[in-house]
Design a protein around this motif. Structure first.
Motif, PDB file in Angstrom:
ATOM      1  N   SER A  55     -31.037 -20.670 113.422  1.00  0.00           N
ATOM      2  CA  SER A  55     -32.072 -21.150 114.330  1.00  0.00           C
ATOM      3  C   SER A  55     -32.327 -22.643 114.119  1.00  0.00           C
ATOM      4  O   SER A  55     -32.909 -23.049 113.126  1.00  0.00           O
ATOM      5  N   SER A  56     -31.899 -23.444 115.045  1.00  0.00           N
ATOM      6  CA  SER A  56     -32.061 -24.885 114.880  1.00  0.00           C
ATOM      7  C   SER A  56     -33.177 -25.365 115.794  1.00  0.00           C
ATOM      8  O   SER A  56     -33.637 -24.652 116.673  1.00  0.00           O
ATOM      9  N   MET A  57     -33.604 -26.580 115.571  1.00  0.00           N
ATOM     10  CA  MET A  57     -34.660 -27.132 116.400  1.00  0.00           C
ATOM     11  C   MET A  57     -34.219 -27.233 117.858  1.00  0.00           C
ATOM     12  O   MET A  57     -34.986 -26.967 118.766  1.00  0.00           O
TER      13      MET A  57
ATOM     14  N   GLN B 140     -32.239 -25.323 119.466  1.00  0.00           N
ATOM     15  CA  GLN B 140     -32.257 -24.006 120.113  1.00  0.00           C
ATOM     16  C   GLN B 140     -33.672 -23.526 120.416  1.00  0.00           C
ATOM     17  O   GLN B 140     -33.843 -22.471 121.017  1.00  0.00           O
ATOM     18  N   MET B 141     -34.666 -24.258 119.950  1.00  0.00           N
ATOM     19  CA  MET B 141     -36.031 -23.828 120.213  1.00  0.00           C
ATOM     20  C   MET B 141     -36.589 -24.476 121.484  1.00  0.00           C
ATOM     21  O   MET B 141     -37.746 -24.276 121.822  1.00  0.00           O
ATOM     22  N   MET B 142     -35.767 -25.236 122.187  1.00  0.00           N
ATOM     23  CA  MET B 142     -36.207 -25.895 123.411  1.00  0.00           C
ATOM     24  C   MET B 142     -35.873 -25.029 124.637  1.00  0.00           C
ATOM     25  O   MET B 142     -35.282 -23.986 124.512  1.00  0.00           O
ATOM     26  N   TYR B 143     -36.246 -25.532 125.796  1.00  0.00           N
ATOM     27  CA  TYR B 143     -35.925 -24.814 127.026  1.00  0.00           C
ATOM     28  C   TYR B 143     -34.418 -24.645 127.143  1.00  0.00           C
ATOM     29  O   TYR B 143     -33.644 -25.532 126.779  1.00  0.00           O
TER      30      TYR B 143
ATOM     31  N   LEU C  72     -28.374 -10.575 113.984  1.00  0.00           N
ATOM     32  CA  LEU C  72     -29.653 -11.207 114.295  1.00  0.00           C
ATOM     33  C   LEU C  72     -30.115 -12.084 113.135  1.00  0.00           C
ATOM     34  O   LEU C  72     -30.539 -13.228 113.338  1.00  0.00           O
ATOM     35  N   ALA C  73     -29.985 -11.544 111.928  1.00  0.00           N
ATOM     36  CA  ALA C  73     -30.416 -12.316 110.763  1.00  0.00           C
ATOM     37  C   ALA C  73     -29.566 -13.579 110.631  1.00  0.00           C
ATOM     38  O   ALA C  73     -30.071 -14.652 110.287  1.00  0.00           O
TER      39      ALA C  73
ATOM     40  N   LEU D 160     -38.502 -14.507 111.258  1.00  0.00           N
ATOM     41  CA  LEU D 160     -37.558 -13.838 112.157  1.00  0.00           C
ATOM     42  C   LEU D 160     -36.554 -13.013 111.352  1.00  0.00           C
ATOM     43  O   LEU D 160     -36.271 -11.862 111.683  1.00  0.00           O
TER      44      LEU D 160
ATOM     45  N   PHE E 181     -43.044 -23.361 120.701  1.00  0.00           N
ATOM     46  CA  PHE E 181     -41.794 -23.937 121.199  1.00  0.00           C
ATOM     47  C   PHE E 181     -41.330 -23.162 122.432  1.00  0.00           C
ATOM     48  O   PHE E 181     -41.602 -21.972 122.576  1.00  0.00           O
TER      49      PHE E 181
ATOM     50  N   PRO F 167     -33.283 -17.571 124.370  1.00  0.00           N
ATOM     51  CA  PRO F 167     -31.866 -17.724 124.016  1.00  0.00           C
ATOM     52  C   PRO F 167     -31.423 -16.910 122.799  1.00  0.00           C
ATOM     53  O   PRO F 167     -30.241 -16.617 122.672  1.00  0.00           O
ATOM     54  N   LEU F 168     -32.342 -16.516 121.927  1.00  0.00           N
ATOM     55  CA  LEU F 168     -31.915 -15.892 120.674  1.00  0.00           C
ATOM     56  C   LEU F 168     -31.102 -14.611 120.904  1.00  0.00           C
ATOM     57  O   LEU F 168     -29.977 -14.481 120.427  1.00  0.00           O
TER      58      LEU F 168
ATOM     59  N   ALA G 223     -30.807 -15.954 113.180  1.00  0.00           N
ATOM     60  CA  ALA G 223     -32.145 -16.433 112.804  1.00  0.00           C
ATOM     61  C   ALA G 223     -32.023 -17.557 111.787  1.00  0.00           C
ATOM     62  O   ALA G 223     -32.735 -18.555 111.863  1.00  0.00           O
ATOM     63  N   ARG G 224     -31.103 -17.421 110.845  1.00  0.00           N
ATOM     64  CA  ARG G 224     -30.917 -18.473 109.847  1.00  0.00           C
ATOM     65  C   ARG G 224     -30.356 -19.733 110.504  1.00  0.00           C
ATOM     66  O   ARG G 224     -30.664 -20.841 110.107  1.00  0.00           O
TER      67      ARG G 224
ATOM     68  N   ALA H 106     -38.459 -22.032 123.673  1.00  0.00           N
ATOM     69  CA  ALA H 106     -37.500 -20.928 123.659  1.00  0.00           C
ATOM     70  C   ALA H 106     -38.139 -19.614 123.241  1.00  0.00           C
ATOM     71  O   ALA H 106     -37.507 -18.570 123.312  1.00  0.00           O
TER      72      ALA H 106
END
Lengths: 475, 475
Positions: free
Chosen positions: A150-152, A154-157, A143-144, B143, B329, A360-361, A147-148, B331
């Motif tokens: 985590s891109s922009m 991936q923060m979308m729908y 998970l960590a 996170l 965001f 998605p995470l 989390a690192r 996601a």
């Protein structure tokens, strides 16, 4: 605390109260006065300068408050003349006089008071997996890492069907380990088997359609069918699984049947090959759908996990439902459906109206967990852990002269009690003695058998003998 | 590739194929032969020793395969005589002859082919927020911290209403910034506003009940109402918001009304105070519920965000729905409802049948984000970012002689086109030219106005002038 002068109604209390800026206080005070009728339509407001002076505050909060009242239509501004209360807002101010009826239809599901045994704690909570330090550590590491990463983007729908990499890894697993026939495009990721059930019921059943439901059975499935407006027909379960013949004699032509063939909930029986074929043959004649809920059959102790019913069906009439809540951990909130190819658009349409794409995470972390081999290792390790817990539990009960059933797979056993035993009362008393057991009769809607469901997923080996002693005392 | 000897039917192909262990191959081969009728009921199987010898493999896979066939009921074991095919499995083997009807009710929602403009890319995608590097960085840090804290306890089922710490932080925010009257126990965390809408519709409406829906309006809300079996009554929206009078003359006595009072979707109008009171007064007389969808009103450019309708309602008939998809965001998949106190058990019951408790991890991170002040800073920063994008867009359009409306809040503007302009075709052509615009007419169910919805949430300032030039060329 200062007050607006009486001559300039309304009396608006303002002060340096914690957390609420002056302009919000002024806005709220004037708004309430307008709605209450204390300020009347057409009434002129003081100038912002005059009001600020009277209140001994700077002009800015007054200007902000008036702008807000103007924007929301409570006051009007006339060039050269100042601000006035808008017409048509008060007299009588309806929103301020509580009352009025609120029409509610009958609740879509009966609202029961919480069952007292659910307030329990301690060993034997059913469908509660073991989450050990090793799983927690592995998961936190993956998970960590995600989390690192985590891109922009991936923060979308995301994809409403689920993350493609997870669907690929999962399709591989289901084909190999569960004999499910599937390709990734048939897989839909959802937030657990409950959502999968609700979605399937709503997609395949029209309100008023009838559906078979196992008796005894999983109340969540019954709720999902009822919520879709289905007429739920209880069909008994015997040692071979759902009694298809009994179902046919009760209601031969229903739209769907809900089954747990690999490990019946709660009885723990495994549907025989003959019953499986009989069920498929009935479904074929009736044109019915089968909802196969495979919630925990990864854990099986005398053989390989039982092959899925879906894999036996050439007619694409089985919706296969699985979850990671039991096999990994409940807070993951990832479940899935295997949908016949031609029904994917219909399921997707209903899914998007019920809920949007899944987060998605956790899907990405789970895909890593599957791909990197952690899942296979976890299953092997847990199978050994549960096998030991099961053996200790069954042995301790046997030593007290108690026999259980349904112990060949999963994470719970059934302790049958003499007919007429009040198992709800027993479970409630057990809760008072630090035991979390569920009454078998609660899984029935009609004439019920008595018993207790004992989950050993989260019961530690060293705690089991003492817990059994306490249980025996209660019995 | 080796084959079982012909004398010992069936001919089961086994070999060291990648990925499938020998025992699974044997199991599948025998199972298929039994289902196909190649092996008949009562037929005797070779001994495991003999079969292993014939195949030239070790005995273990054969034993495993036979145990599995036995466990699933395909074969029977008779002490001292060996294994036999179980009776009643074949002749005729129904599951192997494809066909049979599958009865489907009409789809609960019409299944349209995907709209071509949705395949677009580039600037002006509507309801797409800016996710910048700073947000991504802050989020990843929080996170990763929570991931390290990930404890075994947090991996279990959570509170179906949502994480208590998030509900507390959110209630504070809603009271202060949105004038919502609420306590944490009225708040339910869900996976976005779509789930909130579907849940509210199913909880408050019985199938066949009528509900007002804004026209033009948000298709997701229309879908949620339709999925609950509601009869959807379109009520026009004008410059003051929902035309309550028109609604009353079309259908005075409906069960619920869906509104976006703080920033109408898609027109961008703000419901005036007078209309708000009129709506509440109507609801009071009709005994109706109001679903207030407040999806992006945090971003408002000439005043403070508009106060919620919920805060004006003394009758507890407003369900307030919000989401973090636009303001943070997409996601994230966290939305929420503010439910009248007395309805909490009813909503909770339906929620648990639709879905289980929400994944706690993102809730915990979001609670940190709110508590640590990141959210307030993010809102301030984004308001400035969007204000600039909006100004550049409006100026560029004005320079081309185009005027927009609905630009006082949110993240999109409406570019109205002359009546009769085929805005769907225009949007489709725009998609071919690297512009993602949505046609206004798609938000109508009846007689529609033409226009384009231009989202500036994710359009960078430096890209806007050129994108507008391309758009003007297409017009």
């Amino acid at each position: 605390m200062k007050r607006a002068p009486g001559g300039l109604a309304p009396i608006v209390a303002v002060g340096r109260r914690a957390g609420t800026p002056l302009h919000r206080q002024l806005y709220a005070g004037y708004r309430d006065a307008i709605l209450d009728g204390r300020l009347e339509a057409g009434q002129r407001l003081p100038s912002t300068r005059a009001l600020a002076g009277e209140l001994g505050i700077s002009r800015m909060p007054v200007v902000l408050a008036f702008e807000q009242l103007l924007a929301e239509g409570y006051i009007e501004s006339r060039v050269g003349s100042g601000s006035f209360v808008s017409p048509g807002l008060a007299a009588p101010p309806p929103a301020r006089s509580p009352g009025g009826t609120r029409r509610l239809p009958p609740p879509p599901l009966p609202i029961a008071s919480s069952e007292p045994w659910l307030a329990g704690s301690g060993p034997f909570r059913i469908i509660q997996p073991a989450v050990d330090a090793r799983l927690a550590r592995t998961w936190a590491t993956l998970l960590a890492r995600r989390a690192r990463l985590s891109s922009m983007r991936q923060m979308m729908y995301g994809d409403p069907m689920g993350l493609p990499s997870l669907r690929e890894a999962l399709a591989d697993y289901l084909r190999t380990a569960r004999s499910v026939r599937c390709t990734p495009d048939q897989l839909m990721i959802v937030s657990g088997s409950q959502q999968a059930l609700a979605l399937s019921a709503r997609t395949l059943l029209a309100p008023g359609d009838a559906a078979w439901m196992e008796e005894p059975g999983f109340s969540g499935a019954r709720d999902a069918l009822a919520l879709a407006g289905a007429r739920v027909i209880s069909v008994p379960v015997d040692a071979d699984g759902l009694d298809v013949g009994a179902g046919i004699s009760r209601a031969p032509s229903v739209r769907a049947a809900y089954v747990t063939p690999s490990h019946q909930y709660p009885l723990g029986t495994i549907m025989t090959a003959q019953r499986r074929l009989q069920l498929l043959e009935w479904a074929r004649r009736a044109g019915a759908w089968i909802l196969e809920d495979d919630y925990d059959s990864e854990y099986r102790y005398d053989n390989q996990p039982i092959a899925s019913l879906q894999g036996l069906d050439p007619d694409r009439r089985v919706i296969y439902i699985g979850t990671f809540s039991k096999v990994l951990f409940p807070a993951l909130r990832v479940g899935y459906l295997v949908i016949p190819h031609d029904l994917v658009p219909r399921f997707r349409r209903v899914r998007e109206a019920l809920d949007n794409s899944p987060a998605p995470l956790y899907q990405a972390v789970l895909a890593d967990f599957l791909r990197d081999g952690h899942f296979a290792r976890h299953l092997r390790r847990m199978r050994a852990v549960y096998a030991e817990r099961r053996a200790v539990l069954v042995r301790a009960l046997a030593a007290a002269g108690l026999r259980v059933s349904g112990d060949r797979a999963g994470m719970h056993v059934v302790l049958e009690l003499p007919r007429g035993t009040r198992d709800r009362e027993l479970a409630t008393r057990a809760a008072q003695h630090g035991l979390w057991v569920a009454p078998l009769s609660a899984c029935y809607t009609g004439r019920s058998r008595s018993g207790l469901l004992l989950g050993y997923g989260s019961a530690r080996v060293q705690d089991i003998p003492d817990a059994v002693r306490r249980l025996v005392t209660l019995l």
